[in-house]
Design an enzyme around this catalytic site. Structure first.
Site: not given
Ligand code: GLY
Length: 377
Positions: A121, A143, A185, A227, A237, A242, A246, A249, A253, A266
């Protein structure tokens, strides 16, 4: 050393950036306190280059260490690989005082973070990113994920690391395509969130291309700073802030997915996607949406020029393909893929679009016709 705090109340941590930082990884890990065991996860490529340095630094601080080496590549970001890490952690006696360390790029970081978030956990987790993409983006912000055959990053968790240690020196050994893709990026941050940084990139193209260590340190630090600020404002998000990370993206994607994961890098997808997003904004502006009136031909050309000067792709030619050259790259299929993007809501097309240099908004109901036209240009 540059230290950038990520302010998330009890989940706060520091990003530390320093040339030669790998040799200090033992100090950084030991400072987490009460560490029963370090589970160092890396891939075969990074293992050959950097495990020895990191392992020596950890052992030097008296830390007990197990090293797990996984195959390099996106295929490792799977639930099967997560399962094999969970089992390995159990086998070596990892407990709640153990720390999982990700030494590698985005695949290693996302997978290790997911395993750390779920094993017993949740155990602590630490990031030592070794690709430009991981240093400027995926290692920061918590993330974590694995892929499903039907979609990238579809199963995961928000699980913040206890720290991020970045050594810009490791970028010297990064293969040229990986380095270039990371720059996709980097440009994203400037174009969509920081006009001064965009100007800095324009002025420093030669030094960036030469991987000048001082310039790279400054580039990585600025991206992490942007960031960290965005993540601290909207960790999960939920407010839309946040989501602004993107830019490029949604298109990117869809292209990655259409070609099969692993074909288009990517960051290359983000580069091509940033150009498509700029064209979409220009189109919406021309059609009367005042928010995009500043996105004219000159704006689009300025972004394209920087991407090209940095060697980034602006079309699928980078992988020997063209939009519409086969059924899987048809515009209809790409629009369909964008509808099922993780960021899409109720099947509506969602994009982050520029409103000026270093400024952007998220639009959540773009028509398929406008999206298709931006791809077709
Ligand atoms: N790569 C986008 C984020 O971490 O929110």
């Amino acid at each position: 050393m540059i230290t950038i705090p990520v302010e998330l109340s009890e989940r706060s941590y520091d990003i530390q950036i320093e040339a030669g930082a790998l040799e200090r990884s033992g100090v950084a890990l030991a400072s987490l306190g009460d560490v029963s065991r370090v589970l160092l996860v890396t891939d075969e490529n990074v293992d050959a280059l950097y495990t020895e340095t990191v392992a020596a630094a950890l052992v030097d601080r008296g830390l007990d260490l197990d090293v797990v080496v996984i195959p390099a590549g996106e295929e490792s970001k799977s639930i099967e690989m997560a399962n094999s890490l969970w089992e390995r952690f159990l086998e070596v006696g990892a407990d709640r005082k153990s720390v999982a360390v990700a030494l590698g790029g985005g695949v290693v970081g996302d997978l290790t973070g997911f395993v750390a978030a779920t094993y017993v956990r949740g155990i602590r987790f630490f990031q030592i990113p070794t690709t430009l993409l991981a240093q400027v983006d995926s290692s920061v912000g918590g993330k974590t994920a694995v892929d499903l055959p039907g979609g990238k990053n579809m199963v995961g968790a928000f699980w913040q690391p206890g720290g991020v240690l970045i050594d810009p020196n490791v970028l010297a050994t990064l293969p040229a395509d990986q380095y270039r893709a990371g720059l996709g990026e980097v440009v994203k941050y400037g174009a969509s969130l920081d006009a001064d940084f965009f100007g800095f990139l324009e002025r420093n193209v030669e030094k960036i291309a030469a991987r000048d260590p001082e310039t790279l340190g400054a580039v990585v630090a600025k991206c992490c700073e942007i960031k960290a600020q965005v993540v601290s404002e909207d960790e999960f998000e939920t407010t839309g802030r946040r989501a602004l990370l993107n830019y490029g993206h949604t298109f990117g994607h869809a292209l990655e997915s259409a070609l099969g994961y692993g074909t288009l890098l990517h960051g290359d997808g983000v580069s091509i996607g940033s150009l498509a997003a700029a064209r979409l904004a220009k189109r919406l502006g021309e059609n009367g949406d005042a928010r995009f009136s500043a996105i004219d031909g000159a704006w689009v050309a300025r972004q394209t020029e920087l991407l090209e000067r940095l060697g980034l792709p602006t079309s699928l030619e980078v992988v020997g393909r063209r939009i519409g050259d086969a059924p899987e790259t048809s515009i209809e299929r790409l629009v369909d893929l964008m509808r099922t993007d993780k960021k899409a809501e109720f099947g509506k097309l969602s994009f982050v679009l520029p409103t000026g240099l270093g400024e952007c908004v998220r639009l959540r109901d773009v028509s398929p016709e406008d999206a298709a036209a931006a791809l077709a240009e």
